[in-house]
Design a protein around this motif. Structure first.
Motif, PDB file in Angstrom:
ATOM      1  N   GLY A 207      56.404  48.320  18.922  1.00  0.00           N
ATOM      2  CA  GLY A 207      55.422  47.248  19.059  1.00  0.00           C
ATOM      3  C   GLY A 207      55.310  46.408  17.799  1.00  0.00           C
ATOM      4  N   GLN A 208      55.390  47.062  16.625  1.00  0.00           N
ATOM      5  CA  GLN A 208      55.338  46.302  15.367  1.00  0.00           C
ATOM      6  C   GLN A 208      56.537  45.380  15.239  1.00  0.00           C
ATOM      7  OE1 GLN A 208      52.790  46.462  13.234  1.00  0.00           O
ATOM      8  NE2 GLN A 208      53.632  45.031  11.747  1.00  0.00           N
ATOM      9  N   HIS A 209      57.714  45.842  15.659  1.00  0.00           N
ATOM     10  CA  HIS A 209      58.902  44.998  15.629  1.00  0.00           C
ATOM     11  C   HIS A 209      58.744  43.794  16.562  1.00  0.00           C
ATOM     12  CE1 HIS A 209      61.900  47.103  13.122  1.00  0.00           C
ATOM     13  NE2 HIS A 209      61.298  48.208  13.489  1.00  0.00           N
ATOM     14  N   LEU A 210      58.227  44.020  17.764  1.00  0.00           N
ATOM     15  CA  LEU A 210      58.052  42.925  18.713  1.00  0.00           C
ATOM     16  C   LEU A 210      57.035  41.915  18.198  1.00  0.00           C
ATOM     17  CD1 LEU A 210      57.995  44.941  22.075  1.00  0.00           C
ATOM     18  CD2 LEU A 210      59.849  43.522  21.192  1.00  0.00           C
ATOM     19  N   LEU A 211      55.939  42.405  17.621  1.00  0.00           N
ATOM     20  CA  LEU A 211      54.916  41.507  17.087  1.00  0.00           C
ATOM     21  C   LEU A 211      55.466  40.698  15.917  1.00  0.00           C
ATOM     22  CD1 LEU A 211      51.928  40.936  17.749  1.00  0.00           C
ATOM     23  CD2 LEU A 211      51.311  42.477  15.885  1.00  0.00           C
ATOM     24  N   TRP A 212      56.252  41.341  15.060  1.00  0.00           N
ATOM     25  CA  TRP A 212      56.863  40.650  13.921  1.00  0.00           C
ATOM     26  C   TRP A 212      57.831  39.567  14.404  1.00  0.00           C
ATOM     27  CZ3 TRP A 212      56.884  40.176   8.681  1.00  0.00           C
ATOM     28  CH2 TRP A 212      58.037  39.735   8.065  1.00  0.00           C
ATOM     29  N   ASP A 213      58.654  39.888  15.405  1.00  0.00           N
ATOM     30  CA  ASP A 213      59.604  38.904  15.934  1.00  0.00           C
ATOM     31  C   ASP A 213      58.876  37.706  16.534  1.00  0.00           C
ATOM     32  OD1 ASP A 213      61.689  40.496  15.173  1.00  0.00           O
ATOM     33  OD2 ASP A 213      62.018  41.366  17.156  1.00  0.00           O
ATOM     34  N   ALA A 214      57.794  37.975  17.288  1.00  0.00           N
ATOM     35  CA  ALA A 214      57.043  36.879  17.904  1.00  0.00           C
ATOM     36  C   ALA A 214      56.386  36.003  16.842  1.00  0.00           C
ATOM     37  CB  ALA A 214      55.988  37.449  18.856  1.00  0.00           C
ATOM     38  N   ILE A 231      58.585  34.887  25.875  1.00  0.00           N
ATOM     39  CA  ILE A 231      58.325  35.559  27.162  1.00  0.00           C
ATOM     40  C   ILE A 231      59.025  36.915  27.203  1.00  0.00           C
ATOM     41  CG2 ILE A 231      58.763  35.427  29.645  1.00  0.00           C
ATOM     42  CD1 ILE A 231      58.312  32.402  29.435  1.00  0.00           C
ATOM     43  N   ASP A 232      60.264  36.972  26.699  1.00  0.00           N
ATOM     44  CA  ASP A 232      60.975  38.249  26.647  1.00  0.00           C
ATOM     45  C   ASP A 232      60.187  39.285  25.857  1.00  0.00           C
ATOM     46  OD1 ASP A 232      63.089  37.344  28.149  1.00  0.00           O
ATOM     47  OD2 ASP A 232      64.290  36.756  26.420  1.00  0.00           O
ATOM     48  N   ARG A 233      59.680  38.889  24.706  1.00  0.00           N
ATOM     49  CA  ARG A 233      58.962  39.840  23.860  1.00  0.00           C
ATOM     50  C   ARG A 233      57.619  40.243  24.465  1.00  0.00           C
ATOM     51  NH1 ARG A 233      62.668  37.408  21.471  1.00  0.00           N
ATOM     52  NH2 ARG A 233      63.667  38.104  19.545  1.00  0.00           N
ATOM     53  N   GLU A 234      56.950  39.305  25.126  1.00  0.00           N
ATOM     54  CA  GLU A 234      55.681  39.651  25.756  1.00  0.00           C
ATOM     55  C   GLU A 234      55.897  40.624  26.905  1.00  0.00           C
ATOM     56  OE1 GLU A 234      51.587  37.563  27.339  1.00  0.00           O
ATOM     57  OE2 GLU A 234      53.384  36.337  27.119  1.00  0.00           O
ATOM     58  N   GLU A 453      68.772  47.105  16.651  1.00  0.00           N
ATOM     59  CA  GLU A 453      67.990  46.075  17.337  1.00  0.00           C
ATOM     60  C   GLU A 453      68.212  46.141  18.844  1.00  0.00           C
ATOM     61  OE1 GLU A 453      67.115  41.261  17.051  1.00  0.00           O
ATOM     62  OE2 GLU A 453      68.562  42.239  15.712  1.00  0.00           O
ATOM     63  N   VAL A 454      69.447  46.382  19.254  1.00  0.00           N
ATOM     64  CA  VAL A 454      69.716  46.541  20.689  1.00  0.00           C
ATOM     65  C   VAL A 454      68.974  47.767  21.225  1.00  0.00           C
ATOM     66  CG1 VAL A 454      71.515  46.991  22.405  1.00  0.00           C
ATOM     67  CG2 VAL A 454      71.955  45.393  20.541  1.00  0.00           C
ATOM     68  N   ASP A 455      68.980  48.842  20.431  1.00  0.00           N
ATOM     69  CA  ASP A 455      68.265  50.057  20.838  1.00  0.00           C
ATOM     70  C   ASP A 455      66.780  49.791  21.001  1.00  0.00           C
ATOM     71  OD1 ASP A 455      67.943  53.109  21.030  1.00  0.00           O
ATOM     72  OD2 ASP A 455      66.679  52.624  19.317  1.00  0.00           O
TER      73      ASP A 455
END
Length: 481
Positions: A207-214, A231-234, A453-455
């Motif tokens: 979740g921290q990675h997704l929030l950082w990317d967004a 949209i992908d990350r959400e 990152e793919v993982d």
């Protein structure tokens, strides 16, 4: 990135409100703001007024709130900051530095900080005192001049260094979007707090990675141009939060069943285990003959001697000729499928089954194996003729994915990342930077970062359900013990 998995049920989500877990703290900060600054919406405030801001620090970053003049709670943060994943203590201190109270800062570019003026006055009196005590002037005067200069310019330098470790977003549209993701991530972090459950702790990391990317996308682009990737990350964050909710509910049910003296059920893994992680031994109930965790997968009725060394939840990663899905401008040049898709009857056989046998021997659960890794293991490709026609097999797999005959993670990797996936685990990719007139070398470390990152994306997708490898699968190869 596109995929063919179905969207899961929505996880519990509450809109973020200031200091939701400590309402008294908001009242204290609001009272302080009323004394030291201008409240939001104050009609007496001119355009040059700086509104009073309240910073709420969190484990993942911070939220900056304005103080409404009517006494209500603000609905949208003025600013949202996200800390880099896996932050160290100095990087966490950067959040405290950036969210300090700016009581001693300059009000305009042409003015001096009050703190610099104050330090200048103090250093003047200190210099006079030092000179009266006989300290040489060539020591006193430079120090007297340097102190206010450092006070004036050092905070800006520290601000620049601190911002290297955070991503901050401002503006109603961007903050409103990131607020939704932050609410989901806050739920995940709170569920993982104080828990020894690996699934929950792993969810918080993802979740921290997704929030950082967004936040990185919103900081560098507007919401419209970054919309597809946002949209992908959400969607991944929603799936992650939904899985966490199920894990929490399952843990509560197991706790209640233990208190009642009933046996508790097993729990499904959230995603791939980290290297070296060994799950605790537990009794495994025999599944019903007519059920399977993968749609259409037909388990062998007779146990195989090589079951102990064959790993089932393995994924094949391979690059292919780029294509564009229907109604999409995103190029797809790399695909991840479940290893069991190699047993699909529409894949060239027995080549697919032989590659499946080679792919699943002695692996770790959840491991992603690039096709180039198999080539490396097969003596640099010299032994591919004894295994199968990998080009024909991968072409058939791409066709399966495009016709919806199996689940897949479809990726549009950048040029360097794709080249690293095609290269072997010990190979290097070199590029020439004409502007800098130098050769840049990418190696195993960068390749491992691409796979990680793919993982991360794959773990979020399979958190709700495993990849469906297709219907009518052939049995895996039989090996004598």
């Amino acid at each position: 990135m596109t995929d063919t998995l179905h969207t899961p049920r929505a996880a519990p989500q509450q809109p973020l409100r200031p200091f939701a877990r400590d309402p008294r703290r908001w009242e204290e900060e609001r009272s302080r703001a009323l004394l030291t600054g201008h409240v939001y919406g104050d009609t007496t405030c001119t355009g040059t007024c700086e509104p009073a801001l309240v910073h709420e620090r969190t484990g993942w970053g911070w939220l900056t709130w304005t103080v409404p003049g009517d006494g209500t709670l603000p609905g949208i943060p003025r600013q949202i900051g996200v800390l880099t994943p896996g932050a160290t203590l100095p990087q966490r201190l950067a959040v405290r530095w950036l969210t300090r109270r700016p009581a001693l800062t300059a009000t305009s570019p042409a003015s001096l900080r009050f703190s610099a003026v104050l330090v200048g006055v103090i250093s003047l009196f200190a210099a006079l005192f030092a000179l009266s005590r006989g300290i040489p002037a060539d020591l006193v005067l430079p120090a007297m001049l340097l102190a206010p200069l450092l006070t004036e310019h050092l905070p800006d330098r520290l601000d620049g260094r601190a911002r290297e470790h955070v991503r901050s977003v401002e503006g109603d549209e961007a903050c409103q979007y990131l607020q939704r993701l932050a609410a989901l991530h806050t739920y995940i972090v709170q569920a993982a707090a104080g828990s020894d459950c690996y699934e929950l702790r792993r969810s918080a990391e993802i979740g921290q990675h997704l929030l950082w990317d967004a936040a990185d996308l919103l900081q560098n682009q507007d919401t419209r141009s970054a919309s597809p990737r946002l949209i992908d990350r959400e969607r991944l964050m929603v799936q992650l939060a939904d899985q966490v909710a199920q894990t929490v509910e399952r843990a509560r049910a197991e706790s209640a069943s233990r208190e009642a003296g009933q046996p508790c059920g097993g729990e499904g893994p959230l995603g791939p285990l980290p290297p070296g992680f060994e799950p605790a031994a537990r009794p495994t109930p025999s599944p019903a003959p007519d059920t399977s965790p993968l749609k259409g997968y037909r388990p062998m009725t007779q146990p195989q001697p090589d079951d102990a060394v064959r790993t089932t939840d393995i994924y094949l990663l391979f690059a292919h000729e780029p294509y564009y899905p229907r109604d999409s401008a995103q190029e797809i040049n790399t695909t991840v499928v479940a290893a069991a898709s190699l047993l699909h009857p529409q894949v060239a056989q027995p080549d697919g089954a032989r590659i499946h046998d080679r792919l699943t021997q002695g692996r770790k659960p959840g491991e992603i194996i690039p096709l180039s890794t198999l080539t490396h293991e097969l003596d640099g490709g010299a032994n591919w003729p004894y295994v199968g026609d990998w080009e024909r097999v991968t072409t058939d797999l791409v066709q399966l994915v495009r016709t919806g005959e199996c689940d897949a993670l479809s990726l549009g990797l950048p040029e360097i990342a794709r080249a690293l996936i095609i290269a072997g685990p010990n190979n290097h990719v070199r590029t020439y930077d004409a502007a800098a007139d130098q050769v840049i070398t990418y190696g195993p470390q960068e390749r491992a970062a691409v796979l990680a990152e793919v993982d991360m994306f794959l773990t979020g997708l399979v958190a709700d359900q495993e990849f469906w490898p297709g219907d009518g699968l052939l049995p895996p190869l039989f090996r004598q013990a």
